[in-house]
Design a protein around this motif. Sequence first.
Motif, PDB file in Angstrom:
ATOM      1  N   THR A 123      63.638 105.121 106.042  1.00  0.00           N
ATOM      2  CA  THR A 123      64.422 106.286 106.138  1.00  0.00           C
ATOM      3  C   THR A 123      63.810 107.479 106.646  1.00  0.00           C
ATOM      4  O   THR A 123      62.474 107.433 106.839  1.00  0.00           O
ATOM      5  CB  THR A 123      64.647 106.724 104.763  1.00  0.00           C
ATOM      6  N   TYR A 124      64.251 108.493 107.409  1.00  0.00           N
ATOM      7  CA  TYR A 124      63.606 109.556 107.715  1.00  0.00           C
ATOM      8  C   TYR A 124      64.052 110.924 107.084  1.00  0.00           C
ATOM      9  O   TYR A 124      63.418 111.839 107.468  1.00  0.00           O
ATOM     10  CB  TYR A 124      64.119 109.888 109.310  1.00  0.00           C
ATOM     11  N   GLU A 175      54.025 113.713 107.959  1.00  0.00           N
ATOM     12  CA  GLU A 175      54.849 114.592 108.634  1.00  0.00           C
ATOM     13  C   GLU A 175      54.271 115.663 109.398  1.00  0.00           C
ATOM     14  O   GLU A 175      54.623 115.850 110.492  1.00  0.00           O
ATOM     15  CB  GLU A 175      55.932 114.787 107.781  1.00  0.00           C
ATOM     16  N   LYS A 176      53.076 116.250 108.648  1.00  0.00           N
ATOM     17  CA  LYS A 176      52.484 117.240 109.571  1.00  0.00           C
ATOM     18  C   LYS A 176      51.413 116.899 110.004  1.00  0.00           C
ATOM     19  O   LYS A 176      50.658 117.734 110.762  1.00  0.00           O
ATOM     20  CB  LYS A 176      52.142 118.250 108.396  1.00  0.00           C
ATOM     21  N   ALA A 225      54.109 105.673 105.271  1.00  0.00           N
ATOM     22  CA  ALA A 225      54.480 105.003 106.502  1.00  0.00           C
ATOM     23  C   ALA A 225      55.234 103.649 106.310  1.00  0.00           C
ATOM     24  O   ALA A 225      56.329 103.464 107.164  1.00  0.00           O
ATOM     25  CB  ALA A 225      52.991 104.493 107.028  1.00  0.00           C
ATOM     26  N   ILE A 226      55.295 103.007 105.064  1.00  0.00           N
ATOM     27  CA  ILE A 226      56.213 102.066 104.565  1.00  0.00           C
ATOM     28  C   ILE A 226      57.755 102.759 104.577  1.00  0.00           C
ATOM     29  O   ILE A 226      58.527 102.220 104.959  1.00  0.00           O
ATOM     30  CB  ILE A 226      55.696 101.500 103.382  1.00  0.00           C
ATOM     31  N   MET A 267      59.720 110.750 100.040  1.00  0.00           N
ATOM     32  CA  MET A 267      58.879 111.205  98.997  1.00  0.00           C
ATOM     33  C   MET A 267      59.208 110.237  97.712  1.00  0.00           C
ATOM     34  O   MET A 267      58.092 109.638  97.078  1.00  0.00           O
ATOM     35  CB  MET A 267      59.134 112.694  98.404  1.00  0.00           C
ATOM     36  N   ILE A 268      60.618 110.157  97.523  1.00  0.00           N
ATOM     37  CA  ILE A 268      60.887 109.028  96.228  1.00  0.00           C
ATOM     38  C   ILE A 268      60.430 107.773  96.593  1.00  0.00           C
ATOM     39  O   ILE A 268      59.589 107.053  95.689  1.00  0.00           O
ATOM     40  CB  ILE A 268      62.170 109.050  95.893  1.00  0.00           C
TER      41      ILE A 268
END
Length: 270
Positions: free
Chosen positions: A213-214, A34-35, A207-208, A220-221
């Motif tokens: 989901t966004y 994300e970063k 990536a998967i 993370m989960i």
Amino acid sequence: MILEAFKYDFFRNAFIAAILASIVCGIIGTIIVEKRLVMMSGGIAHTSFGGIGLGYLLGFEPILGAFGFAVIAAISISTMTRRAKTNSDVLVGIFWSVGMSLGIFFVSLMEGYPPDMTSYLFGDILTVSKFSMNIMIVANIIVVVSIVFLFNYWKSYLFDEEFSRVLGIPTRLLENFLFIMIALTIVVLLKVVGIILVIALLTIPPAIAKLFTYDLKNMMIISSIIGIIFTVSGLFISYIFNIASGATIILLAASAYFILAIFKGKVNKK
């Protein structure tokens, strides 16, 4: 045959290590994606090779040397990019090559036969030691606790750093802490997939997850669960067929990503 493998200590250690590595990798990997810190993470990973070589040369645990070099590289790249306004890609490339060169240089100074560095470069989860396991446990505790208790700060920092700074959130402190956690994660992954393949395990599961989901928490989960599936599957396959564990894990993950991405594209078209 699989159940019989659990009779051996080295296999039980590898199984636990696969789960621990996947959890910390899923969490930090999501932040890295994300970063947009993928290349920096690769630079940090390769710089850590210098610490491994120094550990062998001076006779202390190479993992500790890898962590020290990884932290120095992370903080140095961040500080130099901010103060000197230098392109971070240039600094990453320099630290990347210098770290690998130092590792080779330190090992070349050793007397007698040089140690086998293959497991650090390409990973060998079946050789995870008790010491490495303890580092993994500590790393998981630090990462999970830090993310859970500071989740809203991390979320704000990731999606709008300037606004976070206006709100009084110490973004520079968060950034430095993030780089330390990235260094910790890389050290955790060294024995699982190795320096060369570490970027793949940090990026493919997130990536998967992002295909479905966004939401940051869900990413993370899901990334952690996907990572566990790949690492455990790769562990069993490498044990049964006596093949390289790190490469097996990454090939499984990459294949799954391409299949799911193509499937998701076709579903979206319909």
